[in-house]
Design an enzyme around this catalytic site. Structure first.
Site, PDB file in Angstrom:
ATOM      1  N   LYS A  83       0.854  -1.189   0.000  1.00 10.60           N
ATOM      2  CA  LYS A  83       0.000   0.000   0.000  1.00 10.60           C
ATOM      3  C   LYS A  83       0.888   1.237   0.000  1.00 10.60           C
ATOM      4  CE  LYS A  83      -4.323   0.752   2.506  1.00 10.60           C
ATOM      5  NZ  LYS A  83      -4.904   0.635   3.843  1.00 10.60           N
ATOM      6  N   VAL A  84       0.642   2.120  -0.964  1.00 15.88           N
ATOM      7  CA  VAL A  84       1.408   3.368  -1.040  1.00 15.88           C
ATOM      8  C   VAL A  84       0.428   4.539  -1.078  1.00 15.88           C
ATOM      9  CG1 VAL A  84       3.343   2.266  -2.286  1.00 15.88           C
ATOM     10  CG2 VAL A  84       1.530   3.373  -3.588  1.00 15.88           C
TER      11      VAL A  84
END
Ligand code: E4P
Length: 218
Positions: A83-84
């Protein structure tokens, strides 16, 4: 629509996974804090419980450092989705991590244009935050609808992962719009099966059944 559960609580994940309704899990730094566990340990444990994608969030803010953290997280288990955040550095990291063959979930999305960028960066999932938009008097569901239209217009394969869900009505609205996934807090997922007429009807059936004196299994 797939259901992910939005928690790092392994007790809740085990319990709900047994219902067959859990297609994946999402975590974030706040949920890791709430779990009181080490991120590497708890993430590995979650990945051993659920076969589907388990989102684990990077905490670096610069692309190269995000990529390094993302590669580390992705190596924890084959079902990790890195997740960014939806920043230019996050988009660069998304491109690099998806080019490596990893699943990437671009998070903290609050506009349709941000979602368009994430799709162009090759994101596996885009996470628009419904509840946080509603909290400031905007319409989170309108955003899901706009993203659905844009992705369908251009055939983007990025999956819409409706996030920051607070109510059962959010779940229904996301499903009606055609969100690919909804990540749901455990309490909201449990409430999806509740209906007072179901409880009332069951009570009446059981009461009448008791009067028959019968048993199905003899
Ligand atoms: C999930 O991926 C998100 O981090 C989460 O749904 C955010 O929810 P919140 O707005 O209730 O913190």
């Amino acid at each position: 629509m797939k259901f992910f559960i939005d928690t790092a609580d392994v007790g809740e994940i085990r319990d709900l996974a047994a219902t067959g309704m859990v297609d994946g899990v999402t975590t974030n730094p706040s949920l890791i804090l709430k779990s009181g566990r080490d991120i590497n340990e708890v993430t590995k444990e979650i990945c051993s419980i659920v076969d589907g994608p388990v989102s684990a969030e990077v905490t670096a803010t610069e692309a190269e450092a995000m990529i390094a953290e993302g590669r580390h997280l992705a190596a924890l288990a084959p079902n990790i989705a890195v997740k960014v955040p939806l920043t230019w550095d996050g988009l660069k990291a998304c491109k690099a991590l998806t080019d490596d063959g990893n699943m990437v979930n671009v998070t903290l999305c609050f506009s349709a244009n941000q979602a368009l960028l994430a799709a162009k960066a090759g994101a596996t999932f885009i996470s628009p935050f419904i509840g946080r938009l509603d909290d400031i008097g905007l319409d989170g569901m309108e955003l899901i609808s706009e993203i659905r239209q844009i992705y369908d217009n251009y055939g983007f394969e990025t999956q819409i992962l409706s996030a920051s869900i607070r109510t059962v009505n959010h779940v229904k609205a996301a499903a009606l719009i055609g969100s690919d996934v909804a990540t749901v807090p455990p309490g909201v997922l449990r409430k999806l099966a509740d209906h007072p007429l179901t409880d009332k009807g069951l009570e009446a059936f059981l009461s009448d059944w008791a009067k028959t004196g019968q048993q199905i299994l003899k």
